[in-house]
Design a protein around this motif. Structure first.
Motif, PDB file in Angstrom:
ATOM      1  N   LEU A  66       0.860  -1.170   0.000  1.00  0.00           N
ATOM      2  CA  LEU A  66       0.000   0.000   0.000  1.00  0.00           C
ATOM      3  C   LEU A  66       0.903   1.227   0.000  1.00  0.00           C
ATOM      4  O   LEU A  66       1.504   1.563   1.016  1.00  0.00           O
ATOM      5  N   ASN A  67       1.050   1.831  -1.174  1.00  0.00           N
ATOM      6  CA  ASN A  67       1.851   3.055  -1.292  1.00  0.00           C
ATOM      7  C   ASN A  67       3.284   2.854  -0.777  1.00  0.00           C
ATOM      8  O   ASN A  67       3.811   3.674  -0.027  1.00  0.00           O
ATOM      9  N   GLY A  68       3.892   1.744  -1.172  1.00  0.00           N
ATOM     10  CA  GLY A  68       5.291   1.503  -0.829  1.00  0.00           C
ATOM     11  C   GLY A  68       5.538   0.827   0.506  1.00  0.00           C
ATOM     12  O   GLY A  68       6.699   0.567   0.864  1.00  0.00           O
ATOM     13  N   LYS A  69       4.472   0.541   1.262  1.00  0.00           N
ATOM     14  CA  LYS A  69       4.612  -0.188   2.520  1.00  0.00           C
ATOM     15  C   LYS A  69       3.590  -1.314   2.550  1.00  0.00           C
ATOM     16  O   LYS A  69       2.565  -1.246   1.871  1.00  0.00           O
ATOM     17  N   TYR A  70       3.892  -2.333   3.316  1.00  0.00           N
ATOM     18  CA  TYR A  70       2.909  -3.400   3.502  1.00  0.00           C
ATOM     19  C   TYR A  70       1.832  -2.909   4.472  1.00  0.00           C
ATOM     20  O   TYR A  70       2.088  -2.085   5.356  1.00  0.00           O
TER      21      TYR A  70
ATOM     22  N   ILE B 135      -6.309   6.780   0.966  1.00  0.00           N
ATOM     23  CA  ILE B 135      -5.870   7.485   2.171  1.00  0.00           C
ATOM     24  C   ILE B 135      -4.348   7.476   2.275  1.00  0.00           C
ATOM     25  O   ILE B 135      -3.722   8.487   2.602  1.00  0.00           O
ATOM     26  N   ALA B 136      -3.745   6.315   1.997  1.00  0.00           N
ATOM     27  CA  ALA B 136      -2.285   6.210   2.066  1.00  0.00           C
ATOM     28  C   ALA B 136      -1.613   7.134   1.059  1.00  0.00           C
ATOM     29  O   ALA B 136      -0.520   7.665   1.315  1.00  0.00           O
ATOM     30  N   ASP B 137      -2.252   7.344  -0.082  1.00  0.00           N
ATOM     31  CA  ASP B 137      -1.701   8.242  -1.101  1.00  0.00           C
ATOM     32  C   ASP B 137      -1.818   9.708  -0.699  1.00  0.00           C
ATOM     33  O   ASP B 137      -1.136  10.567  -1.257  1.00  0.00           O
ATOM     34  N   ASN B 138      -2.690   9.996   0.247  1.00  0.00           N
ATOM     35  CA  ASN B 138      -2.907  11.368   0.695  1.00  0.00           C
ATOM     36  C   ASN B 138      -2.582  11.445   2.170  1.00  0.00           C
ATOM     37  O   ASN B 138      -3.465  11.410   3.015  1.00  0.00           O
ATOM     38  N   THR B 139      -1.304  11.520   2.490  1.00  0.00           N
ATOM     39  CA  THR B 139      -0.876  11.446   3.886  1.00  0.00           C
ATOM     40  C   THR B 139      -1.418  12.576   4.729  1.00  0.00           C
ATOM     41  O   THR B 139      -1.441  12.495   5.953  1.00  0.00           O
TER      42      THR B 139
ATOM     43  N   VAL C  40      -1.777  -3.993  28.151  1.00  0.00           N
ATOM     44  CA  VAL C  40      -1.707  -4.651  26.851  1.00  0.00           C
ATOM     45  C   VAL C  40      -2.729  -4.016  25.911  1.00  0.00           C
ATOM     46  O   VAL C  40      -3.913  -3.919  26.249  1.00  0.00           O
ATOM     47  N   LEU C  41      -2.263  -3.594  24.754  1.00  0.00           N
ATOM     48  CA  LEU C  41      -3.149  -3.079  23.713  1.00  0.00           C
ATOM     49  C   LEU C  41      -3.165  -4.072  22.564  1.00  0.00           C
ATOM     50  O   LEU C  41      -2.105  -4.396  22.003  1.00  0.00           O
ATOM     51  N   ILE C  42      -4.341  -4.577  22.222  1.00  0.00           N
ATOM     52  CA  ILE C  42      -4.498  -5.578  21.162  1.00  0.00           C
ATOM     53  C   ILE C  42      -5.085  -4.896  19.942  1.00  0.00           C
ATOM     54  O   ILE C  42      -6.135  -4.260  20.014  1.00  0.00           O
ATOM     55  N   HIS C  43      -4.391  -5.029  18.805  1.00  0.00           N
ATOM     56  CA  HIS C  43      -4.806  -4.297  17.607  1.00  0.00           C
ATOM     57  C   HIS C  43      -4.713  -5.179  16.372  1.00  0.00           C
ATOM     58  O   HIS C  43      -3.754  -5.929  16.188  1.00  0.00           O
ATOM     59  N   ASP C  44      -5.729  -5.053  15.503  1.00  0.00           N
ATOM     60  CA  ASP C  44      -5.740  -5.756  14.224  1.00  0.00           C
ATOM     61  C   ASP C  44      -4.994  -4.924  13.186  1.00  0.00           C
ATOM     62  O   ASP C  44      -5.370  -3.775  12.922  1.00  0.00           O
ATOM     63  N   THR C  45      -3.951  -5.501  12.574  1.00  0.00           N
ATOM     64  CA  THR C  45      -3.204  -4.737  11.574  1.00  0.00           C
ATOM     65  C   THR C  45      -4.021  -4.503  10.308  1.00  0.00           C
ATOM     66  O   THR C  45      -3.611  -3.704   9.461  1.00  0.00           O
ATOM     67  N   ALA C  46      -5.171  -5.160  10.176  1.00  0.00           N
ATOM     68  CA  ALA C  46      -6.087  -4.865   9.078  1.00  0.00           C
ATOM     69  C   ALA C  46      -6.749  -3.500   9.259  1.00  0.00           C
ATOM     70  O   ALA C  46      -7.465  -3.030   8.371  1.00  0.00           O
ATOM     71  N   ARG C  47      -6.526  -2.861  10.413  1.00  0.00           N
ATOM     72  CA  ARG C  47      -6.927  -1.463  10.637  1.00  0.00           C
ATOM     73  C   ARG C  47      -5.646  -0.629  10.583  1.00  0.00           C
ATOM     74  O   ARG C  47      -5.024  -0.372  11.620  1.00  0.00           O
ATOM     75  N   PRO C  48      -5.234  -0.200   9.402  1.00  0.00           N
ATOM     76  CA  PRO C  48      -3.903   0.387   9.261  1.00  0.00           C
ATOM     77  C   PRO C  48      -3.739   1.777   9.856  1.00  0.00           C
ATOM     78  O   PRO C  48      -2.619   2.177  10.184  1.00  0.00           O
ATOM     79  N   PHE C  49      -4.835   2.520  10.031  1.00  0.00           N
ATOM     80  CA  PHE C  49      -4.687   3.941  10.325  1.00  0.00           C
ATOM     81  C   PHE C  49      -5.025   4.302  11.771  1.00  0.00           C
ATOM     82  O   PHE C  49      -5.630   5.331  12.051  1.00  0.00           O
ATOM     83  N   VAL C  50      -4.629   3.453  12.702  1.00  0.00           N
ATOM     84  CA  VAL C  50      -4.768   3.773  14.121  1.00  0.00           C
ATOM     85  C   VAL C  50      -3.935   5.021  14.413  1.00  0.00           C
ATOM     86  O   VAL C  50      -2.881   5.244  13.810  1.00  0.00           O
ATOM     87  N   THR C  51      -4.416   5.852  15.346  1.00  0.00           N
ATOM     88  CA  THR C  51      -3.729   7.110  15.629  1.00  0.00           C
ATOM     89  C   THR C  51      -3.014   7.085  16.979  1.00  0.00           C
ATOM     90  O   THR C  51      -3.380   6.336  17.887  1.00  0.00           O
ATOM     91  N   ASN C  52      -2.009   7.934  17.082  1.00  0.00           N
ATOM     92  CA  ASN C  52      -1.302   8.098  18.354  1.00  0.00           C
ATOM     93  C   ASN C  52      -2.256   8.504  19.463  1.00  0.00           C
ATOM     94  O   ASN C  52      -2.139   8.042  20.612  1.00  0.00           O
TER      95      ASN C  52
ATOM     96  N   LYS D 244     -13.092  -3.210  -1.874  1.00  0.00           N
ATOM     97  CA  LYS D 244     -13.449  -1.793  -1.833  1.00  0.00           C
ATOM     98  C   LYS D 244     -12.737  -1.090  -0.670  1.00  0.00           C
ATOM     99  O   LYS D 244     -12.283   0.050  -0.815  1.00  0.00           O
ATOM    100  N   ASP D 245     -12.639  -1.776   0.467  1.00  0.00           N
ATOM    101  CA  ASP D 245     -11.925  -1.208   1.604  1.00  0.00           C
ATOM    102  C   ASP D 245     -10.453  -0.978   1.252  1.00  0.00           C
ATOM    103  O   ASP D 245      -9.845   0.015   1.660  1.00  0.00           O
ATOM    104  N   LEU D 246      -9.891  -1.915   0.501  1.00  0.00           N
ATOM    105  CA  LEU D 246      -8.489  -1.797   0.112  1.00  0.00           C
ATOM    106  C   LEU D 246      -8.278  -0.588  -0.795  1.00  0.00           C
ATOM    107  O   LEU D 246      -7.283   0.138  -0.661  1.00  0.00           O
ATOM    108  N   LEU D 247      -9.218  -0.346  -1.694  1.00  0.00           N
ATOM    109  CA  LEU D 247      -9.128   0.837  -2.555  1.00  0.00           C
ATOM    110  C   LEU D 247      -9.190   2.119  -1.733  1.00  0.00           C
ATOM    111  O   LEU D 247      -8.456   3.078  -1.998  1.00  0.00           O
ATOM    112  N   LEU D 248     -10.073   2.154  -0.738  1.00  0.00           N
ATOM    113  CA  LEU D 248     -10.168   3.319   0.126  1.00  0.00           C
ATOM    114  C   LEU D 248      -8.874   3.517   0.904  1.00  0.00           C
ATOM    115  O   LEU D 248      -8.384   4.652   1.042  1.00  0.00           O
ATOM    116  N   ALA D 249      -8.315   2.425   1.423  1.00  0.00           N
ATOM    117  CA  ALA D 249      -7.061   2.513   2.168  1.00  0.00           C
ATOM    118  C   ALA D 249      -5.937   3.043   1.287  1.00  0.00           C
ATOM    119  O   ALA D 249      -5.108   3.852   1.723  1.00  0.00           O
TER     120      ALA D 249
END
Length: 235
Positions: free
Chosen positions: A27-31, A225-229, A101-113, A217-222
């Protein structure tokens, strides 16, 4: 007491329609998995990361983690056949006696600080914290014939996101009881906390941008977003 992220990258991602698991798509140069991994790795208050990986991609993930300097990853371990098994593997791999412990799904790429910080803050008070967003659609509860049985009040409904945060011993107890009582197929970890009555579950408002990549469709949206940092709220 350490703050530990368990990042889940062990699913097959079949609904995306690609032979490669979605978390390992570029996704835009990163996995895909790297987006949330980088956010956790760069967060000042995260001390350690356990990366739970699809078994066939363990060496691949280790190489990417080493190459790109994700220095907080302490171990890469194999996931199980279900999400619950994968989380359990991650939880019981932690050698500490106490921690958050924080458990997170990497299929949610845009978690925020900000979300990570607020969960850690709430864990000073509560033993279980979940990220949620208010339900924006009216929800139908259907009967066995797919007819509408009832319509709950939308104001009391929320959609669950990750990360979900826990006191280490609280989440260990939940997964221990699940194993002892043959409870399986939990799609999130708070459901185990609730089922066994272990702790109140505090919620915090998440962010719509932390959606789960499930379909093509979710992948296209991601990708968009990745293209527009500028859209990424990682401050």
């Amino acid at each position: 007491m350490k703050n530990i992220g368990i990042l889940l990258a062990s699913g097959t991602g079949s609904r995306v329609g690609n032979k490669t698991p979605k978390q390992f798509l570029e996704l835009n140069g990163k996995y895909l998995f790297e987006y949330s991994l980088k956010t956790f790795n760069d967060h000042i208050n995260i001390d350690e990361i356990v990366f739970v990986c699809h078994p066939e991609y363990i060496e691949f993930a280790k190489n990417i983690i080493k190459k790109n300097g994700y220095t907080k990853v302490s171990r890469v371990i194999a996931g199980g056949n279900t999400r619950q098994e994968s989380v359990s593997n991650g939880v019981f791999s932690i050698i500490n006696d106490t921690g958050k412990v924080l458990i997170h799904d990497t299929a949610r790429p845009f978690v925020t600080n900000d979300v990570i910080t607020r969960i850690l803050d709430e864990l000073n008070i509560y033993n279980a914290v979940s990220t949620v967003v208010p339900a924006s659609d009216t929800i139908f509860i259907l009967d066995d014939s797919d007819c509408v049985n009832s319509i709950p009040n939308r104001s009391s409904l929320a959609c669950v996101q990750t990360p979900q945060g826990f006191d280490l011993n609280t989440i260990r107890k939940a997964h221990y009881l699940a194993q002892k009582q043959n409870v399986s197929l939990a799609t999130d970890d708070c459901s185990l906390i609730l089922k066994f009555g272990i702790s109140p579950i505090k919620t915090i408002h998440g962010d719509d941008i932390c959606f789960k990549v499930t379909t093509a469709k979710d992948l296209l949206l991601a990708k968009s977003i990745a293209d527009n940092t500028a859209m990424l709220n990682t401050n």
